[in-house]
Design a protein around this motif. Structure first.
Motif, PDB file in Angstrom:
ATOM      1  N   TRP A  49       0.835  -1.206   0.000  1.00 18.03           N
ATOM      2  CA  TRP A  49       0.000   0.000   0.000  1.00 18.03           C
ATOM      3  C   TRP A  49       0.868   1.254   0.000  1.00 18.03           C
ATOM      4  N   GLY A  50       1.960   1.199   0.765  1.00 14.90           N
ATOM      5  CA  GLY A  50       2.867   2.341   0.772  1.00 14.90           C
ATOM      6  C   GLY A  50       3.452   2.620  -0.595  1.00 14.90           C
ATOM      7  N   PHE A  51       3.865   1.558  -1.304  1.00 12.71           N
ATOM      8  CA  PHE A  51       4.433   1.731  -2.643  1.00 12.71           C
ATOM      9  C   PHE A  51       3.351   2.120  -3.650  1.00 12.71           C
ATOM     10  N   THR A  52       2.117   1.668  -3.412  1.00 11.50           N
ATOM     11  CA  THR A  52       1.006   2.079  -4.271  1.00 11.50           C
ATOM     12  C   THR A  52       0.842   3.592  -4.244  1.00 11.50           C
ATOM     13  N   ILE A  53       0.877   4.162  -3.039  1.00 13.66           N
ATOM     14  CA  ILE A  53       0.720   5.610  -2.891  1.00 13.66           C
ATOM     15  C   ILE A  53       1.952   6.339  -3.412  1.00 13.66           C
ATOM     16  N   LEU A  54       3.122   5.775  -3.124  1.00 15.28           N
ATOM     17  CA  LEU A  54       4.365   6.434  -3.511  1.00 15.28           C
ATOM     18  C   LEU A  54       4.518   6.519  -5.025  1.00 15.28           C
ATOM     19  N   PHE A  55       4.154   5.439  -5.723  1.00 15.09           N
ATOM     20  CA  PHE A  55       4.354   5.385  -7.175  1.00 15.09           C
ATOM     21  C   PHE A  55       3.054   5.488  -7.967  1.00 15.09           C
ATOM     22  N   ASP A  56       1.924   5.714  -7.261  1.00 19.92           N
ATOM     23  CA  ASP A  56       0.624   5.876  -7.913  1.00 19.92           C
ATOM     24  C   ASP A  56       0.293   4.669  -8.797  1.00 19.92           C
ATOM     25  N   GLU A  66      -7.502   9.637   4.701  1.00 17.64           N
ATOM     26  CA  GLU A  66      -6.277   8.919   5.042  1.00 17.64           C
ATOM     27  C   GLU A  66      -6.371   8.347   6.454  1.00 17.64           C
ATOM     28  N   LEU A  67      -6.893   9.145   7.377  1.00 19.10           N
ATOM     29  CA  LEU A  67      -7.093   8.660   8.736  1.00 19.10           C
ATOM     30  C   LEU A  67      -8.150   7.564   8.773  1.00 19.10           C
ATOM     31  N   LEU A  68      -9.249   7.776   8.052  1.00 22.08           N
ATOM     32  CA  LEU A  68     -10.322   6.782   8.031  1.00 22.08           C
ATOM     33  C   LEU A  68      -9.847   5.471   7.417  1.00 22.08           C
ATOM     34  N   PHE A  69      -9.081   5.560   6.346  1.00 27.29           N
ATOM     35  CA  PHE A  69      -8.581   4.356   5.706  1.00 27.29           C
ATOM     36  C   PHE A  69      -7.650   3.592   6.641  1.00 27.29           C
ATOM     37  N   GLY A  70      -6.729   4.319   7.283  1.00 27.19           N
ATOM     38  CA  GLY A  70      -5.828   3.672   8.235  1.00 27.19           C
ATOM     39  C   GLY A  70      -6.578   3.060   9.402  1.00 27.19           C
ATOM     40  N   LEU A 130      -0.391  -0.055  15.955  1.00 24.77           N
ATOM     41  CA  LEU A 130       0.683   0.629  15.236  1.00 24.77           C
ATOM     42  C   LEU A 130       0.160   1.281  13.962  1.00 24.77           C
ATOM     43  N   VAL A 131      -0.670   0.555  13.217  1.00 18.70           N
ATOM     44  CA  VAL A 131      -1.236   1.113  11.983  1.00 18.70           C
ATOM     45  C   VAL A 131      -2.087   2.340  12.292  1.00 18.70           C
ATOM     46  N   PHE A 132      -2.907   2.250  13.345  1.00 19.82           N
ATOM     47  CA  PHE A 132      -3.750   3.394  13.712  1.00 19.82           C
ATOM     48  C   PHE A 132      -2.892   4.582  14.158  1.00 19.82           C
ATOM     49  N   ALA A 133      -1.853   4.312  14.948  1.00 17.74           N
ATOM     50  CA  ALA A 133      -0.995   5.388  15.434  1.00 17.74           C
ATOM     51  C   ALA A 133      -0.318   6.115  14.279  1.00 17.74           C
ATOM     52  N   LEU A 134       0.176   5.367  13.298  1.00 16.50           N
ATOM     53  CA  LEU A 134       0.825   6.007  12.153  1.00 16.50           C
ATOM     54  C   LEU A 134      -0.177   6.766  11.296  1.00 16.50           C
ATOM     55  N   ALA A 135      -1.422   6.256  11.231  1.00 16.79           N
ATOM     56  CA  ALA A 135      -2.467   6.994  10.508  1.00 16.79           C
ATOM     57  C   ALA A 135      -2.753   8.323  11.198  1.00 16.79           C
ATOM     58  N   ALA A 136      -2.758   8.306  12.532  1.00 11.04           N
ATOM     59  CA  ALA A 136      -2.968   9.535  13.294  1.00 11.04           C
ATOM     60  C   ALA A 136      -1.796  10.499  13.113  1.00 11.04           C
ATOM     61  N   PHE A 137      -0.576   9.953  13.111  1.00 11.95           N
ATOM     62  CA  PHE A 137       0.599  10.803  12.874  1.00 11.95           C
ATOM     63  C   PHE A 137       0.517  11.459  11.498  1.00 11.95           C
ATOM     64  N   ASN A 138       0.028  10.700  10.528  1.00 13.31           N
ATOM     65  CA  ASN A 138      -0.123  11.246   9.181  1.00 13.31           C
ATOM     66  C   ASN A 138      -1.141  12.375   9.160  1.00 13.31           C
ATOM     67  N   SER A 146       3.983  11.614   6.039  1.00 11.55           N
ATOM     68  CA  SER A 146       3.452  11.369   4.703  1.00 11.55           C
ATOM     69  C   SER A 146       2.578  10.117   4.706  1.00 11.55           C
ATOM     70  N   PHE A 147       1.602  10.090   3.796  1.00 14.94           N
ATOM     71  CA  PHE A 147       0.652   8.981   3.731  1.00 14.94           C
ATOM     72  C   PHE A 147       1.355   7.663   3.446  1.00 14.94           C
ATOM     73  N   GLU A 148       2.309   7.679   2.517  1.00 19.30           N
ATOM     74  CA  GLU A 148       2.991   6.431   2.187  1.00 19.30           C
ATOM     75  C   GLU A 148       3.807   5.890   3.354  1.00 19.30           C
ATOM     76  N   LEU A 149       4.412   6.795   4.132  1.00 18.65           N
ATOM     77  CA  LEU A 149       5.184   6.335   5.289  1.00 18.65           C
ATOM     78  C   LEU A 149       4.289   5.762   6.381  1.00 18.65           C
ATOM     79  N   SER A 150       3.025   6.177   6.422  1.00 16.06           N
ATOM     80  CA  SER A 150       2.108   5.629   7.415  1.00 16.06           C
ATOM     81  C   SER A 150       1.812   4.157   7.137  1.00 16.06           C
ATOM     82  N   PHE A 151       2.170   3.672   5.944  1.00 15.04           N
ATOM     83  CA  PHE A 151       2.076   2.237   5.631  1.00 15.04           C
ATOM     84  C   PHE A 151       3.446   1.584   5.601  1.00 15.04           C
ATOM     85  N   ILE A 152       4.433   2.288   5.065  1.00 11.76           N
ATOM     86  CA  ILE A 152       5.761   1.703   4.921  1.00 11.76           C
ATOM     87  C   ILE A 152       6.394   1.428   6.282  1.00 11.76           C
ATOM     88  N   ILE A 153       6.244   2.366   7.231  1.00  9.63           N
ATOM     89  CA  ILE A 153       6.857   2.173   8.552  1.00  9.63           C
ATOM     90  C   ILE A 153       6.245   0.977   9.283  1.00  9.63           C
TER      91      ILE A 153
END
Length: 199
Positions: A35-42, A117-121, A146-154, A160-167
């Protein structure tokens, strides 16, 4: 009553065995990374291919590496739970692709555009938590958090949205690999040939 309790303990051991090798953790980590690479590279087609490929790769590795070490069990309830995992993964995949396309084409209300982005995460975290609940795997609650926390950080801290999945994907993948390596070291191969995990 005693027999019922023992049956539940046996079922619990079977379910724990299914996650003991860490392969499904690896699949989850790779799925999050996709998902992170999907967002990063569209490239919205990446998660679909990744989900199918990683799912069947895990099943293949289980047959070759896991079952010869600890055996194989496939009760009806086990198959039902696995079906729920597949359905949950497919649903979140389809929803994610739809939301991604709606945002990309501008066809979503402004409120949802602001918070999608928050809702999706959050939705993804809920699905991960439900899988942990269905199977009784506590560490998956941690993954969900962890996924929810990174979505909140985003949403609120500028991550960035992609890092909220990559991390979280990288963390889950690494932890899954550690579990898998420990599993291989702890359980030596018992059957070297003639084993068929599909029976």
């Amino acid at each position: 009553m005693r027999q019922e309790v023992d049956t539940k303990k046996i079922q619990r051991k079977v379910y724990m065995t299914f996650f003991r090798d860490g392969l499904w953790d690896v699949v989850l980590g790779l799925f999050l990374l996709s998902w992170g690479f999907t967002i990063l590279f569209d490239l919205p087609w990446i998660p679909g291919i990744a989900f199918v490929a990683f799912f069947y790769l895990a099943l293949s590795l289980k047959q070759k590496s896991t079952y010869p070490r600890i055996g194989y069990a496939n009760p009806i309830e086990h198959r039902k739970k696995l079906s729920r995992v597949v359905i949950a993964g497919a649903v979140i995949l389809l929803l994610g692709v739809m939301v991604f396309l709606l945002v990309a084409t501008g066809g979503m209300p402004q409120f949802l555009r602001d918070y999608f982005e928050l809702l999706f995460g959050t939705i993804l975290a809920i699905v991960i938590g439900l899988i942990g609940c269905w199977w009784g795997i506590l560490r998956w609650y941690g993954y969900a958090g962890l996924v929810f926390a990174l979505a909140a950080f985003n949403q609120w801290l500028g991550l960035s949205f992609e890092l909220s999945f990559i991390i979280p994907g990288g963390v889950v993948l690494l932890y899954g690999l550690i579990i898998f390596v420990r599993f291989l070291r702890k359980y030596p191969r018992v059957l070297s040939e003639g084993f068929d995990g599909t029976r």
